[in-house]
Enzyme design. Sequence first.
Site, PDB file in Angstrom:
ATOM      1  N   SER A 144       0.972  -1.123  -0.005  1.00 15.42           N
ATOM      2  CA  SER A 144      -0.065  -0.057  -0.067  1.00 15.42           C
ATOM      3  C   SER A 144       0.992   1.225  -0.026  1.00 15.42           C
ATOM      4  CB  SER A 144      -0.802   0.032   1.219  1.00 15.42           C
ATOM      5  OG  SER A 144      -1.431   1.395   1.359  1.00 15.42           O
ATOM      6  N   SER A 145       0.202   2.265  -0.642  1.00 16.24           N
ATOM      7  CA  SER A 145       1.021   3.495  -0.554  1.00 16.24           C
ATOM      8  C   SER A 145       1.405   4.136   0.787  1.00 16.24           C
ATOM      9  CB  SER A 145       0.588   4.675  -1.505  1.00 16.24           C
ATOM     10  OG  SER A 145      -0.855   4.966  -0.885  1.00 16.24           O
ATOM     11  N   CYS A 146       0.789   3.508   1.782  1.00 16.90           N
ATOM     12  CA  CYS A 146       1.089   4.309   3.354  1.00 16.90           C
ATOM     13  C   CYS A 146       2.435   3.393   3.751  1.00 16.90           C
ATOM     14  CB  CYS A 146       0.011   3.720   4.305  1.00 16.90           C
ATOM     15  SG  CYS A 146      -0.218   2.153   4.499  1.00 16.90           S
ATOM     16  N   TYR A 165      -0.001  -1.270  10.307  1.00 13.69           N
ATOM     17  CA  TYR A 165      -0.353  -1.762   9.034  1.00 13.69           C
ATOM     18  C   TYR A 165       0.765  -1.604   7.935  1.00 13.69           C
ATOM     19  CZ  TYR A 165      -3.189  -1.877   4.521  1.00 13.69           C
ATOM     20  OH  TYR A 165      -3.613  -2.135   3.229  1.00 13.69           O
ATOM     21  N   LYS A 212       3.252  -4.372   5.926  1.00 15.16           N
ATOM     22  CA  LYS A 212       3.258  -4.335   4.484  1.00 15.16           C
ATOM     23  C   LYS A 212       4.796  -4.173   4.191  1.00 15.16           C
ATOM     24  CE  LYS A 212      -1.099  -4.759   3.113  1.00 15.16           C
ATOM     25  NZ  LYS A 212      -1.374  -5.810   2.399  1.00 15.16           N
ATOM     26  N   HIS A 272     -12.973   2.982   3.657  1.00 13.52           N
ATOM     27  CA  HIS A 272     -12.387   4.231   3.010  1.00 13.52           C
ATOM     28  C   HIS A 272     -13.129   5.203   2.828  1.00 13.52           C
ATOM     29  CE1 HIS A 272      -9.420   0.847   2.313  1.00 13.52           C
ATOM     30  NE2 HIS A 272      -8.484   1.444   2.900  1.00 13.52           N
TER      31      HIS A 272
HETATM   32  N1  LIG Z   1      -8.649  -0.960  -0.690  1.00 13.74           N
HETATM   33  C1  LIG Z   1      -7.820   0.080  -0.829  1.00 13.74           C
HETATM   34  O1  LIG Z   1      -7.937   1.165  -1.043  1.00 13.74           O
HETATM   35  C2  LIG Z   1      -6.284  -0.539  -0.975  1.00 13.74           C
HETATM   36  C3  LIG Z   1      -5.991  -2.048  -0.818  1.00 13.74           C
HETATM   37  N2  LIG Z   1      -4.694  -2.464  -0.799  1.00 13.74           N
HETATM   38  C4  LIG Z   1      -4.308  -3.752  -0.555  1.00 13.74           C
HETATM   39  O2  LIG Z   1      -4.993  -4.470  -1.632  1.00 13.74           O
HETATM   40  C5  LIG Z   1      -5.077  -5.933  -0.746  1.00 13.74           C
HETATM   41  C6  LIG Z   1      -6.490  -6.028  -0.926  1.00 13.74           C
HETATM   42  O3  LIG Z   1      -7.313  -5.303  -0.334  1.00 13.74           O
HETATM   43  P1  LIG Z   1      -9.140  -5.020  -0.355  1.00 13.74           P
HETATM   44  O4  LIG Z   1      -9.359  -6.069  -1.525  1.00 13.74           O
HETATM   45  O5  LIG Z   1      -9.377  -3.682  -0.427  1.00 13.74           O
HETATM   46  O6  LIG Z   1      -9.417  -5.753   1.006  1.00 13.74           O
HETATM   47  P2  LIG Z   1     -11.168  -6.364   1.302  1.00 13.74           P
HETATM   48  O7  LIG Z   1     -11.073  -6.420   2.798  1.00 13.74           O
HETATM   49  O8  LIG Z   1     -11.946  -6.023   0.445  1.00 13.74           O
HETATM   50  O9  LIG Z   1     -10.464  -7.901   0.801  1.00 13.74           O
HETATM   51  C7  LIG Z   1      -9.620  -8.627   1.599  1.00 13.74           C
HETATM   52  C8  LIG Z   1     -10.029 -10.175   1.337  1.00 13.74           C
HETATM   53  O10 LIG Z   1      -9.065 -11.056   2.365  1.00 13.74           O
HETATM   54  C9  LIG Z   1      -9.745 -12.046   3.104  1.00 13.74           C
HETATM   55  N3  LIG Z   1      -9.132 -12.173   4.343  1.00 13.74           N
HETATM   56  C10 LIG Z   1      -8.771 -11.302   5.155  1.00 13.74           C
HETATM   57  N4  LIG Z   1      -8.193 -11.825   6.199  1.00 13.74           N
HETATM   58  C11 LIG Z   1      -7.984 -13.538   5.788  1.00 13.74           C
HETATM   59  C12 LIG Z   1      -7.665 -14.343   6.722  1.00 13.74           C
HETATM   60  N5  LIG Z   1      -7.061 -14.250   7.797  1.00 13.74           N
HETATM   61  N6  LIG Z   1      -7.970 -15.587   5.989  1.00 13.74           N
HETATM   62  C13 LIG Z   1      -8.452 -15.635   4.911  1.00 13.74           C
HETATM   63  N7  LIG Z   1      -8.837 -14.739   4.312  1.00 13.74           N
HETATM   64  C14 LIG Z   1      -8.614 -13.495   4.689  1.00 13.74           C
HETATM   65  C15 LIG Z   1     -11.047 -11.311   3.374  1.00 13.74           C
HETATM   66  O11 LIG Z   1     -12.176 -12.163   3.696  1.00 13.74           O
HETATM   67  P3  LIG Z   1     -13.120 -11.888   4.687  1.00 13.74           P
HETATM   68  O12 LIG Z   1     -13.820 -10.786   4.164  1.00 13.74           O
HETATM   69  O13 LIG Z   1     -14.285 -13.156   4.610  1.00 13.74           O
HETATM   70  O14 LIG Z   1     -12.453 -11.927   5.919  1.00 13.74           O
HETATM   71  C16 LIG Z   1     -11.416 -10.671   2.028  1.00 13.74           C
HETATM   72  O15 LIG Z   1     -11.898 -11.439   1.015  1.00 13.74           O
HETATM   73  C17 LIG Z   1      -4.563  -5.758   0.640  1.00 13.74           C
HETATM   74  O16 LIG Z   1      -3.333  -6.278   0.582  1.00 13.74           O
HETATM   75  C18 LIG Z   1      -4.698  -4.250   0.754  1.00 13.74           C
HETATM   76  O17 LIG Z   1      -3.584  -4.004   1.525  1.00 13.74           O
HETATM   77  C19 LIG Z   1      -3.664  -1.348  -0.983  1.00 13.74           C
HETATM   78  C20 LIG Z   1      -4.019  -0.072  -1.204  1.00 13.74           C
HETATM   79  C21 LIG Z   1      -5.243   0.363  -1.064  1.00 13.74           C
HETATM   80  C1  LIG Z   2      -5.440   3.005   1.547  1.00 15.70           C
HETATM   81  C2  LIG Z   2      -5.005   3.664   2.851  1.00 15.70           C
HETATM   82  O1  LIG Z   2      -6.266   3.928   3.519  1.00 15.70           O
HETATM   83  C3  LIG Z   2      -6.071   4.614   4.828  1.00 15.70           C
HETATM   84  O2  LIG Z   2      -5.497   5.866   4.816  1.00 15.70           O
HETATM   85  P1  LIG Z   2      -6.237   6.979   4.076  1.00 15.70           P
HETATM   86  O3  LIG Z   2      -5.414   7.429   2.931  1.00 15.70           O
HETATM   87  O4  LIG Z   2      -6.183   8.053   5.223  1.00 15.70           O
HETATM   88  O5  LIG Z   2      -7.817   6.826   3.759  1.00 15.70           O
HETATM   89  P2  LIG Z   2      -9.116   6.865   4.218  1.00 15.70           P
HETATM   90  O6  LIG Z   2      -9.949   6.572   2.896  1.00 15.70           O
HETATM   91  O7  LIG Z   2      -9.667   6.162   5.264  1.00 15.70           O
HETATM   92  O8  LIG Z   2      -9.264   8.666   4.541  1.00 15.70           O
HETATM   93  C4  LIG Z   2      -8.882   9.238   3.315  1.00 15.70           C
HETATM   94  C5  LIG Z   2      -9.040  10.912   3.926  1.00 15.70           C
HETATM   95  O9  LIG Z   2     -10.350  11.224   3.609  1.00 15.70           O
HETATM   96  C6  LIG Z   2     -10.941  11.401   5.059  1.00 15.70           C
HETATM   97  N1  LIG Z   2     -12.337  11.387   5.260  1.00 15.70           N
HETATM   98  C7  LIG Z   2     -13.340  12.191   5.146  1.00 15.70           C
HETATM   99  N2  LIG Z   2     -14.547  11.579   5.532  1.00 15.70           N
HETATM  100  C8  LIG Z   2     -14.264  10.275   5.520  1.00 15.70           C
HETATM  101  C9  LIG Z   2     -15.285   9.046   5.904  1.00 15.70           C
HETATM  102  O10 LIG Z   2     -16.505   9.209   6.113  1.00 15.70           O
HETATM  103  N3  LIG Z   2     -14.410   7.970   6.051  1.00 15.70           N
HETATM  104  C10 LIG Z   2     -13.026   7.992   5.891  1.00 15.70           C
HETATM  105  N4  LIG Z   2     -12.423   6.611   5.883  1.00 15.70           N
HETATM  106  N5  LIG Z   2     -12.171   8.796   5.577  1.00 15.70           N
HETATM  107  C11 LIG Z   2     -12.727  10.134   5.517  1.00 15.70           C
HETATM  108  C12 LIG Z   2      -9.922  10.965   6.210  1.00 15.70           C
HETATM  109  O11 LIG Z   2     -10.182  11.932   7.215  1.00 15.70           O
HETATM  110  C13 LIG Z   2      -8.770  11.129   5.220  1.00 15.70           C
HETATM  111  O12 LIG Z   2      -8.028  12.174   5.328  1.00 15.70           O
HETATM  112  C14 LIG Z   2      -5.213   3.449   5.788  1.00 15.70           C
HETATM  113  O13 LIG Z   2      -5.968   2.616   5.892  1.00 15.70           O
HETATM  114  C15 LIG Z   2      -3.988   3.443   5.074  1.00 15.70           C
HETATM  115  O14 LIG Z   2      -3.296   2.392   5.737  1.00 15.70           O
HETATM  116  C16 LIG Z   2      -4.212   2.726   3.569  1.00 15.70           C
HETATM  117  O15 LIG Z   2      -3.475   2.247   3.044  1.00 15.70           O
END
Ligand SMILES: NC(=O)C1=CN([C@@H]2O[C@H](COP(=O)(O)OP(=O)(O)OC[C@H]3O[C@@H](n4cnc5c(N)ncnc54)[C@H](OP(=O)(O)O)[C@@H]3O)[C@@H](O)[C@H]2O)C=CC1
Ligand SMILES: C[C@H]1O[C@H](OP(=O)(O)OP(=O)(O)OC[C@H]2O[C@@H](n3cnc4c(=O)[nH]c(N)nc43)[C@H](O)[C@@H]2O)[C@@H](O)[C@@H](O)C1=O
Length: 321
Positions: free
Chosen positions: A110-112, A139, A143, A182
């Site tokens: 992730s970009s974080c 987190y 990563k 998010h």
């Molecule tokens: N969403 C985003 O904005 C971003 C995502 N990423 C990365 O992309 C990847 C996918 O994220 P995303 O699709 O958003 O996440 P989701 O939460 O949508 O999906 C994660 C999946 O992993 C499964 N899972 C989690 N824990 C376990 C476990 N212990 N055993 C088996 N399965 C498990 C979940 O199943 P269940 O729901 O049943 O627990 C779910 O299907 C991650 O590595 C994340 O860090 C990176 C940057 C941004």
């Molecule tokens: C993908 C990324 O996701 C997380 O980091 P983040 O970039 O801060 O992502 P976010 O989507 O939660 O927030 C983005 C911005 O948006 C604002 N904001 C406003 N209103 C709401 C709101 O209602 N919900 C949320 N979640 N944010 C809100 C919030 O305050 C922040 O300024 C980490 O998990 C990190 O680990 C990671 O990898």
Amino acid sequence: MTTNLQKRIYVAGHRGLVGSAIVRTLRKSDYTDILTRTHSELELTDQAQVRAFFAENQIDEVYLAAARVGGIHANNTYPAEFIYDNMMVQANVIHEAYRAGVKRLLFLGSSCIYPRLAEQPIREEYLMNGTLEPTNEPYAIAKIAGIKMCESYNRQYGTDYRSVMPTNLYGPGDNYHPENSHVIPALIRRFHEAKLSGADKVVIWGTGTPRREFLYVDDMAEACVHIMELDRATYEKHTTPMLSHINVGTGEDVTIREVAEVIRKAIGFKGDIEFDTSKPDGTPRKLMNTAKLTALGWRPGMRLGEGIKETYEHFQAEYKR
Ligand SMILES: NC(=O)C1=CN([C@@H]2O[C@H](COP(=O)(O)OP(=O)(O)OC[C@H]3O[C@@H](n4cnc5c(N)ncnc54)[C@H](OP(=O)(O)O)[C@@H]3O)[C@@H](O)[C@H]2O)C=CC1
Ligand SMILES: C[C@H]1O[C@H](OP(=O)(O)OP(=O)(O)OC[C@H]2O[C@@H](n3cnc4c(=O)[nH]c(N)nc43)[C@H](O)[C@@H]2O)[C@@H](O)[C@@H](O)C1=O
């Protein structure tokens, strides 16, 4: 080079936002042997289960899209679960894939992972040159360990384990939990519910000034498959053994206020927007430099406004049920 469409590919996390898009993309690309397990069928934090799974299945490639994932509030509230689950899932999958002879694997970071105040746009080599954002440090540390695990296995065991660092993602199949999601899914739901109830305002967390780069999830999945299809020499021409990850983004960012306006417009909410500054902003900006990805031959296709409209259509279909 021709791609073997019959190879067995395990997509971990196939019901999640990214995993489901990777499966869609692989199917569209005519891969025929895609292996999946739900969380209840295979607990990836359990080493014995993961070992047995890899021993029982002749897997050629892995996409590791299973993780404990959430927005700023979830990361800040459940730091122990975010560090433990992610460390365990990735350690088990990477190690057991290696033990079972899996040649190629894609780890999703992730970009974080980058320092909170990294120079912008963020290049891959800025990893670990400064302090992390506190709301997601556990987190991010997990990563970073995942990237370093892939690099260490490549260096010692000769595996071909690659890593991509996606920016903030959104799209069909996202998590719409009111607090733990998010920002884009959270605001789609909040504006939609405000419109339905006739509310006069929607509250947005923080100051609205942080900047974020948003990538549509099907673009992300295409980038993952593109990176996995590169031959090893090409991937290694753009990486080094101890700096092997590739940023995946659009190269453009917007403020949270701007993305809120895009969502409000897509949904047709006529009321006001109010900012709750008692909520954290998180990182002020995390725009990634995507020159490596571009040099590797991939660019995103979906514009933010279009992507949000598509996502809102999917959300409405789900929400009605
Ligand atoms: N969403 C985003 O904005 C971003 C995502 N990423 C990365 O992309 C990847 C996918 O994220 P995303 O699709 O958003 O996440 P989701 O939460 O949508 O999906 C994660 C999946 O992993 C499964 N899972 C989690 N824990 C376990 C476990 N212990 N055993 C088996 N399965 C498990 C979940 O199943 P269940 O729901 O049943 O627990 C779910 O299907 C991650 O590595 C994340 O860090 C990176 C940057 C941004
Ligand atoms: C993908 C990324 O996701 C997380 O980091 P983040 O970039 O801060 O992502 P976010 O989507 O939660 O927030 C983005 C911005 O948006 C604002 N904001 C406003 N209103 C709401 C709101 O209602 N919900 C949320 N979640 N944010 C809100 C919030 O305050 C922040 O300024 C980490 O998990 C990190 O680990 C990671 O990898």
